[in-house]
Write an enzyme that holds these catalytic residues in place. Structure first.
Site, PDB file in Angstrom:
ATOM      1  CB  THR A  27      -0.983  -0.062   1.317  1.00  0.00           C
ATOM      2  OG1 THR A  27      -0.002   0.294   2.433  1.00  0.00           O
ATOM      3  CG2 THR A  27      -1.632  -0.865   1.458  1.00  0.00           C
ATOM      4  CB  ILE A  82       8.580  -0.430   8.115  1.00  0.00           C
ATOM      5  CG1 ILE A  82       8.050  -0.758   9.640  1.00  0.00           C
ATOM      6  CG2 ILE A  82       8.458   1.188   8.054  1.00  0.00           C
ATOM      7  CD1 ILE A  82       6.650  -0.278  10.076  1.00  0.00           C
ATOM      8  CE  LYS A  83       5.283   0.399  -0.055  1.00  0.00           C
ATOM      9  NZ  LYS A  83       4.453   0.511  -1.254  1.00  0.00           N
ATOM     10  CB  VAL A  84      12.091   3.228   4.255  1.00  0.00           C
ATOM     11  CG1 VAL A  84      11.615   3.142   5.586  1.00  0.00           C
ATOM     12  CG2 VAL A  84      12.878   2.166   3.803  1.00  0.00           C
TER      13      VAL A  84
END
Length: 184
Positions: A27, A82-84
């Site tokens: 997402t 966690i998307k970074v």
């Protein structure tokens, strides 16, 4: 090959998951905002449906704020990944999230094999090369996937290649033939 769905539409995710076609979800804040709910609320609903990783993205661009957001996102559910962004601060956050929070990390916005190498060295669980956007520049997005696969195999990196920005069904077939781990 794992299939992740790139949406925040909870009904769509539920329908696909019940068919056995969803191994995870990617997402981003704009997808979640389009769904009409808050980031925490929608992410929690998705995590309740899907057992696999659910990538939830930080919006901060600097390390201290990324870490604050990562701590909030990590509290939503155990399967939040966690998307970074693939920036120096994002790579620093990747290492800290893995080491300090013990969470999976999806490093996104990858456009070169060198960037993918840096993400693997930083401890990324997933690297998200944007093949469609690479194609849009006149380069070959699938060649990028092949280069990353070769580098990761040469050095036994455990980072999974998560093919993103898929524009054609041929991207899916080529990614599978190359040996990408995930497509979204």
């Amino acid at each position: 090959m794992k299939f992740f769905v790139d949406t925040a539409d909870v009904k769509e995710i539920k329908d696909l998951y019940q068919l056995g076609l969803v191994d995870g979800v990617t997402t981003n804040p704009s997808l979640i905002l389009k769904s009409g709910g808050s980031i925490a609320e929608v992410t929690r609903q998705i995590c309740d449906i899907v057992e696999g990783p659910v990538s939830a993205e930080v919006v901060a661009t600097e390390f201290p704020q990324m870490m604050k957001e990562a701590q909030v996102l990590a509290k939503i559910a155990k399967n939040v990944c966690i998307k970074v962004p693939l920036t120096l601060d994002g790579l620093k956050a990747c290492r800290a999230i893995r080491n300090d929070l013990g969470r999976e990390v999806n490093v996104t916005l990858c456009f070169s094999a060198n960037q993918a190498l840096l993400a693997a060295k930083a401890g990324a669980t997933f690297i998200s090369p944007f093949v469609g956007r690479v194609d849009d520049t006149g380069a070959d997005g699938m060649e990028l996937i092949s280069e990353i696969r070769t580098i990761y195999d040469n050095y036994d990196y455990k980072t999974e290649i998560l093919v993103a920005s898929v524009h054609t069904v041929n991207h899916v077939k080529q990614a599978a033939l190359i040996g990408a781990d995930v497509i979204t």
